[in-house]
Design an enzyme around this catalytic site. Sequence first.
Site, PDB file in Angstrom:
ATOM      1  N   PRO A  19      32.858  57.195  -2.178  1.00 23.53           N
ATOM      2  CA  PRO A  19      33.123  57.294  -3.618  1.00 23.53           C
ATOM      3  C   PRO A  19      33.028  58.708  -4.160  1.00 23.53           C
ATOM      4  O   PRO A  19      33.494  58.969  -5.267  1.00 23.53           O
ATOM      5  CB  PRO A  19      32.047  56.393  -4.231  1.00 23.53           C
TER       6      PRO A  19
ATOM      7  N   ARG B  76      33.767  61.981   0.252  1.00 27.65           N
ATOM      8  CA  ARG B  76      33.049  62.505   1.426  1.00 27.65           C
ATOM      9  C   ARG B  76      32.289  63.784   1.085  1.00 27.65           C
ATOM     10  O   ARG B  76      32.213  64.712   1.884  1.00 27.65           O
ATOM     11  CB  ARG B  76      34.023  62.716   2.589  1.00 27.65           C
ATOM     12  N   GLY B  77      31.753  63.803  -0.138  1.00 26.60           N
ATOM     13  CA  GLY B  77      30.955  64.930  -0.593  1.00 26.60           C
ATOM     14  C   GLY B  77      31.745  66.004  -1.306  1.00 26.60           C
ATOM     15  O   GLY B  77      31.177  66.843  -2.001  1.00 26.60           O
ATOM     16  N   PHE B  78      33.078  65.972  -1.168  1.00 23.17           N
ATOM     17  CA  PHE B  78      33.897  67.045  -1.724  1.00 23.17           C
ATOM     18  C   PHE B  78      33.884  67.049  -3.253  1.00 23.17           C
ATOM     19  O   PHE B  78      33.869  68.108  -3.891  1.00 23.17           O
ATOM     20  CB  PHE B  78      35.334  66.897  -1.218  1.00 23.17           C
TER      21      PHE B  78
ATOM     22  N   TYR C 299      28.395  53.034  13.931  1.00 21.69           N
ATOM     23  CA  TYR C 299      27.764  54.265  13.466  1.00 21.69           C
ATOM     24  C   TYR C 299      26.674  54.693  14.446  1.00 21.69           C
ATOM     25  O   TYR C 299      25.640  54.035  14.584  1.00 21.69           O
ATOM     26  CB  TYR C 299      27.148  54.085  12.082  1.00 21.69           C
TER      27      TYR C 299
ATOM     28  N   HIS D 285      35.323  45.329  10.099  1.00 21.76           N
ATOM     29  CA  HIS D 285      35.447  46.745   9.752  1.00 21.76           C
ATOM     30  C   HIS D 285      36.907  47.191   9.661  1.00 21.76           C
ATOM     31  O   HIS D 285      37.292  47.943   8.753  1.00 21.76           O
ATOM     32  CB  HIS D 285      34.705  47.580  10.805  1.00 21.76           C
TER      33      HIS D 285
END
Length: 332
Positions: free
Chosen positions: A208, A211-213, A60, A128
Site C-alpha cells: 500500500p 514498496r516503500g517508495f 517468504y 497466493h
Amino acid sequence: MTIRVPRRQLGRQGLTVSAIGLGCMGMSDFYGPADEQANLAVLNHAIDIGVNFLDTADMYGVGANERLLSKVLKTRRDEIVIATKFGNVRGADGTYLRIDGSPQYVRSACDASLQRLGVDHIDLYYLHRVDRSVPIEETVGAMAELVRAGKVRHLGLSEASPDTLRRAAAVHPIAALQTEYSLWTRDVEAELLPLCKELGIGFVPYAPLGRGFLTGAIRSLDGLAANDWRRNNPRFQGENLAHNLALVDAVNALAQQRGCTPAQLALAWLLSRGDQIVPIPGTRSSARLDENAAAAAIALTAEELRHIDATLQEQPVSGQRYAPAGMAALNG
C-alpha cells in the site's frame, strides 16, 4: 499518545481484524538482511497497539517467515488473526519453481504451514497465485475441505481476476481478496473493487506504500541492499525512477498540506475507498508501525480526495509493477 486501531470486517462470515494490518514478508525476504530480535519486538509492539492482523506466506524466506511468527503465536495466539498463503512453490535454496493449486498440494501446504506456525488452525488462508492448469473450483474445493476439517477458518485469494473470483465464491465464501493497491497502483478500481462489494468480499491491499517508495524515503537505489528485490522492479529503474520521484514529491506536498506523513496520507486514502478495505503495510520499525497505525484516525475530506485524484492524474506512475515473469502470474 495511545494508538487505538479500529476494527473492520473482511467478508460476511465474521472475520474482524484491525483496520490496518502488518505485512511481514520483509522481515524474512526480498528487502535485504533483517534482525530477528528486532522483528520480534515489532511484532509484539503491533499486537500491543491493536494491530492484530499479521500477514505471511509459506514462500517468504522459504518458510522462515512463518517460523518467525510462530515465536509470537506461541504466547499470544488469542490476540492474533493470522493470514498465510500457499501456491508459490520454491526450492530449499529459494529458487522459484512453479505455481501449484492442485488439491493434493493444497492439503500438504496447509499442514506444513500449520506446523511451521505452531498453531492448530489458520484464520485466513489464501491462494497466493492462481494455478491456470487447475480449475479454480478444484483448488477452492480443496481449501473448503480444510475449513470443514477445522484447519482453516476463512478463505482468500490473491491476485485473482474478476471471473476467477466469482467462480471461487460460488464454491465457498471468500472472506478476502489480496491484491496490490495504492496511490500508484489503481487497476483494481475498474472491476475488482465493485465485484468485491457485490459479493461481500473484503479487500486487502498489499504494497500500500508502493514498496516503500511512496513514503519518500527512497530517492535512488544506492541505499538498497544488493539483494533487495526492488532493484529489479521496473518502477525503481532508470527513467521510470526519475518520473516516479515526481509523483512522490506530489504526494509529499499533499501530506504536508494535510499535516501528516506521506505514508499516512497513502494509507488514509486507501481506507477512504471503502469500509471493506484493510491495507497491510510492512515495516521492520516500531516507529514506522506507530506512524502507519495512526493513519486509521485520519479522515480525508471530499475536497482533499478530489485534490489527490487530480494530482494523481497529473503525475501517473511509470513502469509495470512487476518484471514480465511476475506480471504473467497475475490475474489468473
